[in-house]
Design a protein around this motif. Structure first.
Motif, PDB file in Angstrom:
ATOM      1  N   LYS A 669      14.852 -16.172  -8.646  1.00 27.98           N
ATOM      2  CA  LYS A 669      14.919 -15.280  -9.802  1.00 27.98           C
ATOM      3  C   LYS A 669      13.708 -14.357  -9.885  1.00 27.98           C
ATOM      4  O   LYS A 669      13.824 -13.218 -10.336  1.00 27.98           O
ATOM      5  N   SER A 670      12.552 -14.852  -9.461  1.00 28.07           N
ATOM      6  CA  SER A 670      11.335 -14.044  -9.507  1.00 28.07           C
ATOM      7  C   SER A 670      10.457 -14.442  -8.319  1.00 28.07           C
ATOM      8  O   SER A 670      10.127 -15.617  -8.155  1.00 28.07           O
ATOM      9  N   ILE A 671      10.073 -13.458  -7.477  1.00 32.24           N
ATOM     10  CA  ILE A 671       9.300 -13.737  -6.272  1.00 32.24           C
ATOM     11  C   ILE A 671       8.198 -12.702  -6.119  1.00 32.24           C
ATOM     12  O   ILE A 671       8.207 -11.656  -6.768  1.00 32.24           O
ATOM     13  N   ILE A 672       7.232 -13.010  -5.245  1.00 32.40           N
ATOM     14  CA  ILE A 672       6.258 -12.020  -4.800  1.00 32.40           C
ATOM     15  C   ILE A 672       6.858 -11.315  -3.594  1.00 32.40           C
ATOM     16  O   ILE A 672       7.074 -11.918  -2.545  1.00 32.40           O
ATOM     17  N   ASN A 673       7.147 -10.034  -3.748  1.00 32.20           N
ATOM     18  CA  ASN A 673       7.817  -9.268  -2.712  1.00 32.20           C
ATOM     19  C   ASN A 673       6.858  -8.249  -2.107  1.00 32.20           C
ATOM     20  O   ASN A 673       5.699  -8.127  -2.542  1.00 32.20           O
ATOM     21  N   THR A 674       7.332  -7.519  -1.121  1.00 31.96           N
ATOM     22  CA  THR A 674       6.470  -6.601  -0.376  1.00 31.96           C
ATOM     23  C   THR A 674       7.053  -5.205  -0.351  1.00 31.96           C
ATOM     24  O   THR A 674       8.230  -5.013   0.000  1.00 31.96           O
ATOM     25  N   GLU A 675       6.251  -4.228  -0.739  1.00 30.62           N
ATOM     26  CA  GLU A 675       6.564  -2.820  -0.525  1.00 30.62           C
ATOM     27  C   GLU A 675       5.808  -2.375   0.727  1.00 30.62           C
ATOM     28  O   GLU A 675       4.570  -2.388   0.748  1.00 30.62           O
ATOM     29  N   SER A 676       6.538  -1.987   1.761  1.00 29.22           N
ATOM     30  CA  SER A 676       5.916  -1.677   3.046  1.00 29.22           C
ATOM     31  C   SER A 676       6.008  -0.202   3.372  1.00 29.22           C
ATOM     32  O   SER A 676       7.048   0.429   3.169  1.00 29.22           O
ATOM     33  N   THR A 677       4.896   0.310   3.889  1.00 32.34           N
ATOM     34  CA  THR A 677       4.868   1.653   4.457  1.00 32.34           C
ATOM     35  C   THR A 677       4.521   1.504   5.931  1.00 32.34           C
ATOM     36  O   THR A 677       3.425   1.077   6.285  1.00 32.34           O
ATOM     37  N   ILE A 678       5.509   1.826   6.776  1.00 30.43           N
ATOM     38  CA  ILE A 678       5.355   1.611   8.211  1.00 30.43           C
ATOM     39  C   ILE A 678       5.293   2.962   8.914  1.00 30.43           C
ATOM     40  O   ILE A 678       6.154   3.822   8.719  1.00 30.43           O
ATOM     41  N   THR A 679       4.261   3.130   9.725  1.00 30.42           N
ATOM     42  CA  THR A 679       4.144   4.309  10.572  1.00 30.42           C
ATOM     43  C   THR A 679       4.212   3.859  12.027  1.00 30.42           C
ATOM     44  O   THR A 679       4.329   2.663  12.310  1.00 30.42           O
ATOM     45  N   SER A 680       4.124   4.791  12.925  1.00 31.03           N
ATOM     46  CA  SER A 680       4.180   4.428  14.342  1.00 31.03           C
ATOM     47  C   SER A 680       2.953   3.622  14.771  1.00 31.03           C
ATOM     48  O   SER A 680       2.983   2.963  15.811  1.00 31.03           O
ATOM     49  N   ASP A 681       1.870   3.669  13.961  1.00 32.28           N
ATOM     50  CA  ASP A 681       0.638   2.965  14.337  1.00 32.28           C
ATOM     51  C   ASP A 681       0.256   1.831  13.396  1.00 32.28           C
ATOM     52  O   ASP A 681      -0.385   0.873  13.825  1.00 32.28           O
ATOM     53  N   PHE A 682       0.632   1.927  12.089  1.00 36.81           N
ATOM     54  CA  PHE A 682       0.130   0.966  11.111  1.00 36.81           C
ATOM     55  C   PHE A 682       1.236   0.476  10.179  1.00 36.81           C
ATOM     56  O   PHE A 682       2.309   1.076  10.079  1.00 36.81           O
ATOM     57  N   ASN A 683       0.888  -0.624   9.503  1.00 41.44           N
ATOM     58  CA  ASN A 683       1.780  -1.223   8.507  1.00 41.44           C
ATOM     59  C   ASN A 683       0.955  -1.529   7.265  1.00 41.44           C
ATOM     60  O   ASN A 683       0.041  -2.352   7.318  1.00 41.44           O
ATOM     61  N   PHE A 684       1.287  -0.884   6.140  1.00 47.33           N
ATOM     62  CA  PHE A 684       0.606  -1.114   4.874  1.00 47.33           C
ATOM     63  C   PHE A 684       1.575  -1.811   3.923  1.00 47.33           C
ATOM     64  O   PHE A 684       2.694  -1.337   3.695  1.00 47.33           O
ATOM     65  N   SER A 685       1.135  -2.929   3.356  1.00 49.03           N
ATOM     66  CA  SER A 685       2.004  -3.712   2.475  1.00 49.03           C
ATOM     67  C   SER A 685       1.337  -3.910   1.123  1.00 49.03           C
ATOM     68  O   SER A 685       0.178  -4.333   1.045  1.00 49.03           O
ATOM     69  N   ASN A 686       2.095  -3.616   0.070  1.00 46.84           N
ATOM     70  CA  ASN A 686       1.674  -3.874  -1.305  1.00 46.84           C
ATOM     71  C   ASN A 686       2.546  -4.979  -1.881  1.00 46.84           C
ATOM     72  O   ASN A 686       3.786  -4.886  -1.832  1.00 46.84           O
ATOM     73  N   LEU A 687       1.918  -6.029  -2.387  1.00 50.16           N
ATOM     74  CA  LEU A 687       2.681  -7.103  -2.993  1.00 50.16           C
ATOM     75  C   LEU A 687       3.090  -6.722  -4.418  1.00 50.16           C
ATOM     76  O   LEU A 687       2.338  -6.062  -5.138  1.00 50.16           O
ATOM     77  N   LYS A 688       4.284  -7.136  -4.807  1.00 53.96           N
ATOM     78  CA  LYS A 688       4.809  -6.795  -6.114  1.00 53.96           C
ATOM     79  C   LYS A 688       5.769  -7.888  -6.562  1.00 53.96           C
ATOM     80  O   LYS A 688       6.523  -8.424  -5.758  1.00 53.96           O
TER      81      LYS A 688
END
Length: 871
Positions: A669-688
């Motif tokens: 019902k409620s979790i810590i999820n990930t908003e990801s921004t993926i490029t060809s070189d890097f991966n940035f993740s924001n928890l939400k």
């Protein structure tokens, strides 16, 4: 050198046999027919057993024994239905034949019991191992895999009657506690006579008076003659062609009334990992039994080794493993005992791999390759001491102390596409736990259990990363090394007191628990003496918890019960100096029907409310590998999920028949999820914090033994459906759906002939659907293991496996020859590994939007010669 070593072993063999004597002969009846399974024992002048043997189908026996100090030796022969006889002999006597007379007695009542392969008596199932092995088994784990009602998982965890075992006992004594894999993976199978499965197991003698336990334990029964003497074996093995391989091991045991001990040592480079077999932190909450709570701090930086978990590690892992362990149990007084385990486990792994990752996000998916040269040195050293004090029949006190040191150094040189990158990590981990339990029987129907626990887990990590891509992103020189330091310190202390009351058909537990925990996490991010505050964190988490747990179990009968548990939790939750007062309610309901003629049924429902961990509550981004950054979130609300499950099982060990079915549904019902921004070189993740998804799981296994064919077959099926919200390079979350299906079939023969086999196949299917992109993957494998007794002393094994993956075939073939001379304590083993010399393996895995293909090098063909001496 190898020739000298072989000559030395032959000399020792000759010398040892020269110091021993062999007595052999034949046992017949009055009609000169050989008597099978007659017991032939040698006793010294004090009546202690020296050696023993059982006659074969023709009545022949042969006993090899060392020269005793006294020449007075008695040979004793006994068999069911015949009169026992004994005779005083001399050391020079080489051949002794005996004739037994039929024993006729007139009794008021006669009960004749034939020795069974499997015997069930109340809560204990005794299984004679001689009926299930084929003499190819080297360790306890090898023989457990062939026993009805017992399952050994890939990580070495043992299940009995569908439940993970609580203890692995040796002649009724707990020697290893949760570190039982030290014993199961190293103890020589030849010293074992029987295995006992103990249902409703309870180690605490006070709780055992009232408790209807659901725990299961295994008890090892050793062959006769292993008590009050030193016993064990020494193995020395060396590769003689291709890659240099070796294996040296030592098993040493002593079982006496006052003290029992095992010393186990192993050194090999055959692929197995020593550090994998030691226990990690244990979390156990038991409403009607003792609890055990061990918490662990979180590490930060991760370096992937790309191991393939599909098949045996001896095929794909390049590792030097060292294990040294000593366990003992001694009675200081009749009511005071001490148990201890000390071990040192060390792995040095070198692993090369090539992988391709593709993110199926758009019409032009993002993809990259990694050519990774991985090196790791991991050590785990620990001391574990447990005191057990039983002053009277109303008090029972235990104290368990554990201290661990776990340094870990990892280095990875890799090519990311065409860019050369180096990442290295040094991790020092120090841990101690202490568990104090006092159980007091207040009256015939009331027990008070007090549990005091505390622990401290510290992690100190230093990371160096040299990456042109990362340096360009951070606008620093390409030759500058990024240095990240991280510290995580977790300390906790708590007390849990529970009152267990029994009223006729009702069991009630009321408990109160207090716990204080403090955790601090910080990381620095420095390049050429300049810190980057955007990638540094200083987080702290303080929790003051007060729990009120109430459990009631209504027993309709000894076989049917209904249990309801309600946990009320009040938590002062202070994260990064922001405090919250939180009240949680976690209910659990379960209905059990056990040990009926129709099997065992369990239906359960629970609601779980938890709080986020410190690594999910960081304010800034932190580097977690050479191309990935993750940032935490603020605490908003408790994390919630609901679990409903149904289990059905039936185990008829005597008939070697079992069915085990499990169905579960998890609603997050409620979790810590990930908003990801993926490029060809890097991966940035924001928890939400977001809503969760659904997970359905179905598993089924069926085992049946066909007595007429002497074949046991097993069918398994595991299916999983899950959906979860995913946000990748988008403004909002989109649902991702995944499905997997595994079907397995295996068959094992138990012929009383020279040849036996076990074989089977496995089919694996996985599917992922995300943003209308559907990806599927299929793999199949077939295995066939054949063992053939060339003679009474020579046994051949042929192990074969074929994998069908992505339109490619991989074949693994091993040939093993075992030579076991009848009148010698030496045995010899020749292992020809990877006969066809497969050198690379490729595997594809799917996860949400990610397609991942990994190719790893395989252990090349080698021939290993091993010599074992048993004493």
């Amino acid at each position: 050198m190898q020739k000298s070593f072989a000559f030395f072993l032959l000399f020792i063999s000759f010398f040892t046999q020269a110091q021993g004597f062999t007595i052999k002969g034949k046992i017949t009846d009055l009609e000169n027919r050989g008597i099978q399974n007659a017991s032939v024992s040698l006793l010294n002048e004090t009546g202690d057993y020296l050696e023993y043997d059982f006659t074969d189908e023709n009545g022949n026996y042969s006993i090899v024994f060392q020269n005793p100090r006294s020449s007075a030796i008695t040979i004793e022969i006994s068999c069911l239905g015949y009169s026992k006889i004994s005779k005083l002999i001399t050391n020079s006597s080489q051949s002794q034949d005996f004739t037994l007379k039929n024993k006729v007695e007139v009794l008021q009542e006669v009960v004749i019991e034939i020795s069974k392969k499997v015997r069930v008596e109340q809560d204990t199932t005794t299984i004679k191992l001689a009926s299930f092995g084929n003499k190819t088994e080297q360790t306890l784990e090898d023989i457990l895999k062939k026993i009805p009602g017992i399952e050994v998982l890939q990580d070495g965890t043992i299940k009995a009657h569908g439940i993970s075992i609580d203890k692995l006992l040796v002649e009724g004594e707990d020697m290893f506690d949760k570190n039982y894999k030290l014993l199961s993976k190293n103890l020589d199978a030849k010293v074992l006579d029987a295995i006992q499965i103990i249902d409703n197991f309870e180690d605490n003698p006070i709780l055992k008076k009232l408790n209807n336990s659901e725990k299961v334990a295994l008890n090892l029964k050793l062959v006769k003659g292993k008590k009050n003497i030193w016993f064990g074996n020494i193995t020395a093995g060396s590769g003689i062609i291709s890659e240099n391989r070796w294996k040296e091991s030592l098993n040493l045991g002593l079982l006496r009334k006052k003290i029992k001990l095992f010393y186990l040592a192993d050194y090999n480079n055959l692929g197995e990992k020593a550090t994998d077999i030691v226990a990690t932190n244990i979390l156990e909450n038991n409403s009607f039994s003792e609890d055990r709570l061990e918490f662990k701090a979180k590490s930060l930086f991760q370096i992937n080794n790309n191991e393939v978990a599909l098949f045996s590690k001896t095929q794909s892992v390049f590792n030097n493993a060292f294990l040294n362990s000593l366990s003992f149990a001694t009675k200081i007084k009749d009511n005071l005992s001490l148990r201890g385990v000390v071990y040192l486990a060390e792995d040095r792994q070198n692993q090369n791999s090539f992988s391709e990752t593709r993110y199926n996000l758009e019409e032009n998916p993002i993809s990259f390759t990694e050519n990774n040269f991985y090196n790791n040195h991991k050590t785990v050293a620990s001391t574990e001491l447990e005191l057990k004090y039983y002053p009277n029949d109303k008090n029972y006190i235990t104290n368990l102390f554990i201290y661990k040191i776990n340094p870990n150094a990892t280095n990875s040189d890799l090519f990311f596409n065409l860019d050369q990158i180096n990442q290295s990590s040094k991790n020092n981990n120090y841990t101690f736990y202490n568990h104090f339990n006092h159980t007091l029987q207040l009256s015939e129907n009331k027990i008070l259990n007090s549990y005091i626990y505390f622990g401290n887990d510290k992690i100190k990590e230093n990371v160096n990363v040299l990456s042109p891509l990362l340096n360009t992103f951070l606008n620093v020189n390409n030759s500058d090394v990024i240095k990240q330091g991280a510290n995580n310190n977790l300390f906790y202390i708590g007390d849990k007191t529970k009152l267990i009351t029994k009223f006729r058909n009702i069991d009630v537990t009321n408990s109160i628990q207090f716990e204080l925990s403090k955790e601090e996490f910080n990381n620095s991010f420095v390049i050429y003496n300049n810190s980057f505050s955007n990638y540094e964190n200083y987080s702290n988490l303080k929790q003051l918890k007060l729990f009120f747990d109430n459990a009631i179990r209504y027993n309709f009968s000894k076989k049917i019960d209904f249990t309801a548990v309600v946990s009320l939790q009040h938590i002062n939750f202070e994260s990064n100096n922001v405090a919250s007062s939180i009240f949680l309610v976690n209910p659990t309901l379960s209905f059990n029907i056990r040990k009926t003629g129709f099997g065992n049924f369990k239906l359960s429902y629970s609601e779980n409310n938890t709080l986020p961990e410190i690594n999910q509550l960081t304010n800034n981004f932190q580097l977690i590998d050479y191309r990935s950054f993750t940032r935490g979130t603020r605490y908003e609300n408790p994390l919630k999920n609901t679990v409903a499950s149904f289990n059905y099982s039936i185990y008829l060990d005597e008939k070697r028949f079992s069915v085990n079915t499990a169905m579960s549904y998890i609603k997050s019902k409620s979790i810590i999820n990930t908003e990801s921004t993926i490029t060809s070189d890097f991966n940035f993740s924001n928890l939400k914090q977001t809503g969760g998804g659904d997970n359905y799981n179905l598993s089924f296994s069926f085992v049946n033994y066909v007595r007429a064919l002497k074949l046991a077959s097993k069918i398994e099926n595991i299916q999983n459906w899950n959906s979860s919200p995913v946000n990748v390079n988008a403004a909002e979350f989109t649902n991702s759906e995944n499905y997997s299906n595994t079907i397995k079939y295996s068959v094992t023969s138990y012929f009383k002939k020279a040849i036996n086999f076990d074989g089977g196949f496995s089919y694996n299917y996985s599917q992922s659907v995300f943003e209308n992109n559907k990806t599927t993957n299929r793999t199949q494998d077939i295995f066939l293991n054949i063992n053939y007794a060339i003679s009474k002393t020579i046994l051949a094994e042929c192990n074969n496996a074929i994998y069908f993956i992505n339109q490619q075939n991989y074949s693994f073939n091993n040939v093993i020859l075992n030579y076991n001379p009848v009148e010698s304590k030496f045995s010899y083993r020749l292992i020809f590994n990877n006969v066809l010399n497969e050198n690379q393996f490729t595997l594809i895995t799917l996860n949400n939007f990610t397609f991942y293909r990994s190719s790893v090098e395989l252990v090349p063909r080698y021939l290993l010669c091993a010599v074992k001496y048993r004493f």
